[in-house]
Write a protein that holds these residues in place. Sequence first.
Motif, PDB file in Angstrom:
ATOM      1  N   GLU A 181     -53.039  68.360 -42.231  1.00 14.77           N
ATOM      2  CA  GLU A 181     -54.102  67.383 -42.004  1.00 14.77           C
ATOM      3  C   GLU A 181     -53.838  66.053 -42.708  1.00 14.77           C
ATOM      4  O   GLU A 181     -54.636  65.119 -42.597  1.00 14.77           O
ATOM      5  CB  GLU A 181     -55.438  67.953 -42.502  1.00 14.77           C
ATOM      6  CG  GLU A 181     -55.541  68.057 -44.023  1.00 14.77           C
ATOM      7  CD  GLU A 181     -56.861  68.627 -44.517  1.00 14.77           C
ATOM      8  OE1 GLU A 181     -57.477  69.399 -43.748  1.00 14.77           O
ATOM      9  OE2 GLU A 181     -57.250  68.328 -45.665  1.00 14.77           O
ATOM     10  N   ALA A 182     -52.722  65.934 -43.394  1.00 20.71           N
ATOM     11  CA  ALA A 182     -52.441  64.732 -44.185  1.00 20.71           C
ATOM     12  C   ALA A 182     -52.123  63.534 -43.302  1.00 20.71           C
ATOM     13  O   ALA A 182     -51.584  63.683 -42.205  1.00 20.71           O
ATOM     14  CB  ALA A 182     -51.265  65.005 -45.126  1.00 20.71           C
ATOM     15  N   MET A 224     -51.918  75.287 -48.890  1.00 17.18           N
ATOM     16  CA  MET A 224     -51.062  74.105 -49.004  1.00 17.18           C
ATOM     17  C   MET A 224     -50.558  73.664 -47.634  1.00 17.18           C
ATOM     18  O   MET A 224     -50.491  72.462 -47.340  1.00 17.18           O
ATOM     19  CB  MET A 224     -49.899  74.405 -49.948  1.00 17.18           C
ATOM     20  CG  MET A 224     -50.321  74.659 -51.387  1.00 17.18           C
ATOM     21  SD  MET A 224     -48.962  75.242 -52.434  1.00 17.18           S
ATOM     22  CE  MET A 224     -48.055  73.720 -52.672  1.00 17.18           C
ATOM     23  N   LEU A 225     -50.233  74.628 -46.789  1.00 21.49           N
ATOM     24  CA  LEU A 225     -49.767  74.302 -45.444  1.00 21.49           C
ATOM     25  C   LEU A 225     -50.869  73.618 -44.643  1.00 21.49           C
ATOM     26  O   LEU A 225     -50.625  72.623 -43.946  1.00 21.49           O
ATOM     27  CB  LEU A 225     -49.297  75.575 -44.740  1.00 21.49           C
ATOM     28  CG  LEU A 225     -48.762  75.417 -43.314  1.00 21.49           C
ATOM     29  CD1 LEU A 225     -47.559  74.483 -43.275  1.00 21.49           C
ATOM     30  CD2 LEU A 225     -48.397  76.786 -42.731  1.00 21.49           C
ATOM     31  N   GLY A 253     -36.604  61.160 -39.107  1.00 21.96           N
ATOM     32  CA  GLY A 253     -37.858  60.783 -39.753  1.00 21.96           C
ATOM     33  C   GLY A 253     -39.008  61.714 -39.459  1.00 21.96           C
ATOM     34  O   GLY A 253     -40.023  61.684 -40.159  1.00 21.96           O
ATOM     35  N   ASP A 254     -38.897  62.543 -38.398  1.00 24.11           N
ATOM     36  CA  ASP A 254     -39.934  63.541 -38.123  1.00 24.11           C
ATOM     37  C   ASP A 254     -40.095  64.463 -39.327  1.00 24.11           C
ATOM     38  O   ASP A 254     -39.140  64.710 -40.078  1.00 24.11           O
ATOM     39  CB  ASP A 254     -39.562  64.385 -36.896  1.00 24.11           C
ATOM     40  CG  ASP A 254     -39.766  63.657 -35.581  1.00 24.11           C
ATOM     41  OD1 ASP A 254     -40.338  62.552 -35.592  1.00 24.11           O
ATOM     42  OD2 ASP A 254     -39.337  64.195 -34.544  1.00 24.11           O
ATOM     43  N   LEU A 255     -41.295  64.992 -39.489  1.00 16.06           N
ATOM     44  CA  LEU A 255     -41.592  65.854 -40.632  1.00 16.06           C
ATOM     45  C   LEU A 255     -41.727  67.307 -40.180  1.00 16.06           C
ATOM     46  O   LEU A 255     -42.375  67.603 -39.178  1.00 16.06           O
ATOM     47  CB  LEU A 255     -42.882  65.408 -41.303  1.00 16.06           C
ATOM     48  CG  LEU A 255     -42.903  63.954 -41.798  1.00 16.06           C
ATOM     49  CD1 LEU A 255     -44.279  63.599 -42.342  1.00 16.06           C
ATOM     50  CD2 LEU A 255     -41.836  63.735 -42.863  1.00 16.06           C
ATOM     51  N   ILE A 267     -47.523  62.923 -47.392  1.00 15.64           N
ATOM     52  CA  ILE A 267     -47.900  64.340 -47.300  1.00 15.64           C
ATOM     53  C   ILE A 267     -48.016  64.936 -48.694  1.00 15.64           C
ATOM     54  O   ILE A 267     -48.990  65.624 -49.025  1.00 15.64           O
ATOM     55  CB  ILE A 267     -46.866  65.132 -46.472  1.00 15.64           C
ATOM     56  CG1 ILE A 267     -46.555  64.424 -45.141  1.00 15.64           C
ATOM     57  CG2 ILE A 267     -47.347  66.558 -46.249  1.00 15.64           C
ATOM     58  CD1 ILE A 267     -47.712  64.327 -44.203  1.00 15.64           C
ATOM     59  N   ILE A 268     -47.014  64.670 -49.524  1.00 16.80           N
ATOM     60  CA  ILE A 268     -47.020  65.186 -50.890  1.00 16.80           C
ATOM     61  C   ILE A 268     -48.240  64.680 -51.655  1.00 16.80           C
ATOM     62  O   ILE A 268     -48.954  65.447 -52.324  1.00 16.80           O
ATOM     63  CB  ILE A 268     -45.724  64.782 -51.625  1.00 16.80           C
ATOM     64  CG1 ILE A 268     -44.489  65.371 -50.930  1.00 16.80           C
ATOM     65  CG2 ILE A 268     -45.785  65.200 -53.094  1.00 16.80           C
ATOM     66  CD1 ILE A 268     -44.434  66.861 -50.904  1.00 16.80           C
ATOM     67  N   GLU A 269     -48.516  63.393 -51.558  1.00 14.96           N
ATOM     68  CA  GLU A 269     -49.646  62.798 -52.270  1.00 14.96           C
ATOM     69  C   GLU A 269     -50.970  63.424 -51.827  1.00 14.96           C
ATOM     70  O   GLU A 269     -51.836  63.723 -52.662  1.00 14.96           O
ATOM     71  CB  GLU A 269     -49.666  61.297 -52.051  1.00 14.96           C
ATOM     72  CG  GLU A 269     -50.735  60.563 -52.854  1.00 14.96           C
ATOM     73  CD  GLU A 269     -50.672  59.074 -52.658  1.00 14.96           C
ATOM     74  OE1 GLU A 269     -50.830  58.334 -53.650  1.00 14.96           O
ATOM     75  OE2 GLU A 269     -50.460  58.628 -51.506  1.00 14.96           O
TER      76      GLU A 269
END
Length: 241
Positions: free
Chosen positions: A140-141, A134-135, A87-89, A233-235
């Motif tokens: 920061e998301a 983008m990174l 589950g880690d990103l 994160i995507i949103e």
Amino acid sequence: MIGIMAAMPVEVEKLKAHVTDQEERMHGSCFKFTTGKLAGKSVVFAAANVGMVFAGSVATTMIEVYKVQSLLFTGVAGGLKPEQSVGDLVLGADVVNYEFDCRAFSFPFEPDYKYQLGELPFLKWRFFEADPRMLALALEAPRPDGVKLTSGRIASGSIFVTTDKKKAMLASVWEPLGFPDAVEMENAGVAQICKAYDIPYLSVRAISDLIEGDANEDFNTFCAKAADNVFPIIEHVVKCL
């Protein structure tokens, strides 16, 4: 228009639930593209199917047909670091094709040049870097409680890498590539296409299986849950672009 890709249908389920004004369009016999709105922005998303060939084709279609101005790749990957949890990103600070190997090749006009694992002849591209903006937005998301977010190197190839293979490839593959954080089967194909077209690109991967345990069992058990962790994160990135 912002492009959002995944490999498997389960990895776009959150998009289907949150993108409004959806319209579907088929390309060929197996590529379904869906346009709509996410966080007020025009998007197109698709599940490419597994592998770099399909993924590169979908990326090219998004760029040429849907005229995307940036591209996000969402999905899951196998962890390669002992401190990781399912589950880690992992954000792909850069991406490399670990199977592309021209180290035994040289040109007569530069006989002393030594290609490295993952490096393309002529162009000499090797590590495909994420778009810095983008990174930064992804870092920061907001993310689910208890989920760790890091950035690092993602390696792509055409092998489902089991736990035993992950360990066996340590000296021959992972070490020459600077010890990547995660491994999967599509990213390098998409990153290479985006570099060729000068399209800003970012990969966001949730860890579905670890360096220990049963990679196949863990992948099947946690794939959907891990993919769900990616959606915030995507949103956020889409909203802020």
